[in-house]
Design a protein around this motif. Sequence first.
Motif, PDB file in Angstrom:
ATOM      1  N   SER A 339       0.847  -1.188   0.000  1.00 36.47           N
ATOM      2  CA  SER A 339       0.000   0.000   0.000  1.00 36.47           C
ATOM      3  C   SER A 339       0.884   1.240   0.000  1.00 36.47           C
ATOM      4  O   SER A 339       1.947   1.254   0.634  1.00 36.47           O
ATOM      5  N   GLN A 340       0.447   2.281  -0.722  1.00 38.36           N
ATOM      6  CA  GLN A 340       1.236   3.508  -0.806  1.00 38.36           C
ATOM      7  C   GLN A 340       0.308   4.701  -1.071  1.00 38.36           C
ATOM      8  O   GLN A 340      -0.660   4.594  -1.824  1.00 38.36           O
ATOM      9  N   GLU A 341       0.612   5.825  -0.451  1.00 38.89           N
ATOM     10  CA  GLU A 341      -0.159   7.056  -0.633  1.00 38.89           C
ATOM     11  C   GLU A 341       0.552   7.962  -1.641  1.00 38.89           C
ATOM     12  O   GLU A 341       1.779   8.071  -1.633  1.00 38.89           O
ATOM     13  N   TYR A 342      -0.238   8.626  -2.521  1.00 41.79           N
ATOM     14  CA  TYR A 342       0.322   9.503  -3.548  1.00 41.79           C
ATOM     15  C   TYR A 342      -0.471  10.814  -3.605  1.00 41.79           C
ATOM     16  O   TYR A 342      -1.641  10.866  -3.211  1.00 41.79           O
ATOM     17  N   GLU A 343       0.180  11.842  -4.128  1.00 42.52           N
ATOM     18  CA  GLU A 343      -0.439  13.156  -4.331  1.00 42.52           C
ATOM     19  C   GLU A 343      -0.640  13.357  -5.828  1.00 42.52           C
ATOM     20  O   GLU A 343       0.324  13.372  -6.613  1.00 42.52           O
ATOM     21  N   ILE A 344      -1.893  13.530  -6.286  1.00 40.12           N
ATOM     22  CA  ILE A 344      -2.209  13.710  -7.701  1.00 40.12           C
ATOM     23  C   ILE A 344      -2.428  15.206  -7.957  1.00 40.12           C
ATOM     24  O   ILE A 344      -3.362  15.812  -7.415  1.00 40.12           O
ATOM     25  N   LYS A 345      -1.557  15.773  -8.800  1.00 39.18           N
ATOM     26  CA  LYS A 345      -1.683  17.196  -9.130  1.00 39.18           C
ATOM     27  C   LYS A 345      -2.261  17.413 -10.522  1.00 39.18           C
ATOM     28  O   LYS A 345      -2.893  18.430 -10.772  1.00 39.18           O
ATOM     29  N   SER A 346      -2.023  16.497 -11.449  1.00 38.60           N
ATOM     30  CA  SER A 346      -2.567  16.600 -12.801  1.00 38.60           C
ATOM     31  C   SER A 346      -2.712  15.199 -13.370  1.00 38.60           C
ATOM     32  O   SER A 346      -2.186  14.228 -12.823  1.00 38.60           O
ATOM     33  N   SER A 347      -3.427  15.106 -14.503  1.00 34.50           N
ATOM     34  CA  SER A 347      -3.638  13.800 -15.135  1.00 34.50           C
ATOM     35  C   SER A 347      -2.343  13.209 -15.668  1.00 34.50           C
ATOM     36  O   SER A 347      -2.233  11.998 -15.867  1.00 34.50           O
ATOM     37  N   ASP A 348      -1.334  14.072 -15.896  1.00 36.73           N
ATOM     38  CA  ASP A 348      -0.053  13.571 -16.394  1.00 36.73           C
ATOM     39  C   ASP A 348       0.678  12.722 -15.367  1.00 36.73           C
ATOM     40  O   ASP A 348       1.616  11.994 -15.708  1.00 36.73           O
TER      41      ASP A 348
END
Length: 431
Positions: A339-348
């Motif tokens: 399991s890992q947490e991520y920060e999504i800033k754009s679709s790229d």
Amino acid sequence: MYGLYLIAVMIITGGAIAFIGDRIGTKVGKKRLSIFGLRPRHTSIIVTIVTGILITAISIGTLAIISKDVRTALFGMEELNATMYSTKIALAETINELTQAEQEIHRADAELKKAKQEIAALKAEHEELTAESERLKAGNERLEIEKSELTAQNENLSSTNASLENDNKSLASTNANLETDNKKLSEFNVTLTADNEKLSADNEKLVQNNSELEEHAKNLREGLIAIREGDIIFRAGEILSSGVINGARSVEEITEEINKLADAASKNIAERFGTDVDTSVWIYQPEMQRVIDTIHESKQDMILRIIAAGNLIRGEPIRTSLTVYPNNLVYSKDEFVFSQEYEIKSSDDAEKIVGEFLNEINHAAVAKGILPDPITGSVGVMEGSQLYGLIESIEEVRGKILLTAYSRENTKSIGPLRLNIKLQREIDRRT
């Protein structure tokens, strides 16, 4: 310039229609005309509305007639989206192939560097042997000169001895002494001859060693040419065949199973390269016996891999090595993997994040006991539809997300690891 042209056309067309609509509305207002029995004020409003509709319709129609891009935006957007999706898939495949090509280049560079080092060492050794051969040759020449001098001296003594035979009676004691000296010289000559023969033999041995070194250097050069220009059909460590063998079987049954895997490797080679490649698989017999003993002594199922012993060039015999591993249960069905947490800033960010997540899963699975592919290091299998579905889901999200991977089924050491991946947004986790 093309966009400015379209804007100018829209402005001119809208202005013209607005002007005409205004003139018509003014005339209708002044003349107090009525349409459909309406009051003049309502009639004027209807004229204004119709004028606005005409402005929009004519503007869109004009742009559609003039610009192919506008027509595409109005009527071909679905086809454009499908083209963009297929382009994304092709781009992902191209990136994967480029990564594999770079890895192969790095491995080839390392092998070339090692071969160059071996050639340099052989060249230095060859130079040392050549210098030693020259020294021995010079020593041999000196011994030949000394031998010639001693031979000449011996001949002179023999001549003196012959001339003194007439005075044998008077010079008997002197002759005996000379004979003794002659014997000593003969023995010394014999010793020199033996030494000379030994030096000649040593020189011949050095010449032979030099020829062998030149032949070895030639073989190395040919090997380098083969590495640079040859058709490498298998890389070192590549799996030719693999399977699971029950350790509780007899030696004969285990041997039969290994032979079946070797036959499967030959069949795979034939299907992959056809009849222009030698499909016979060569296994080092002491190594095979060691593997048979290991499996026979084991009380559990063992994984056997038949792998390429080195880089195999087309035309060479298929030399292999055997590796065995216990086939333990690593993950149960629906068991947590990573399991890992991520920060999504754009679709790229979607493709990069999915790649990093799968790489972390690969490390975690290998650390727990899944056997990776020796060439790619991969342990998992993920369908294309599942992969692109996950990417599309991430593209629609902004902010923090949590990706969690679970084993889809019971998975043993031989793999592959099939996954179910759950995407959870930050807002969902707080609730």
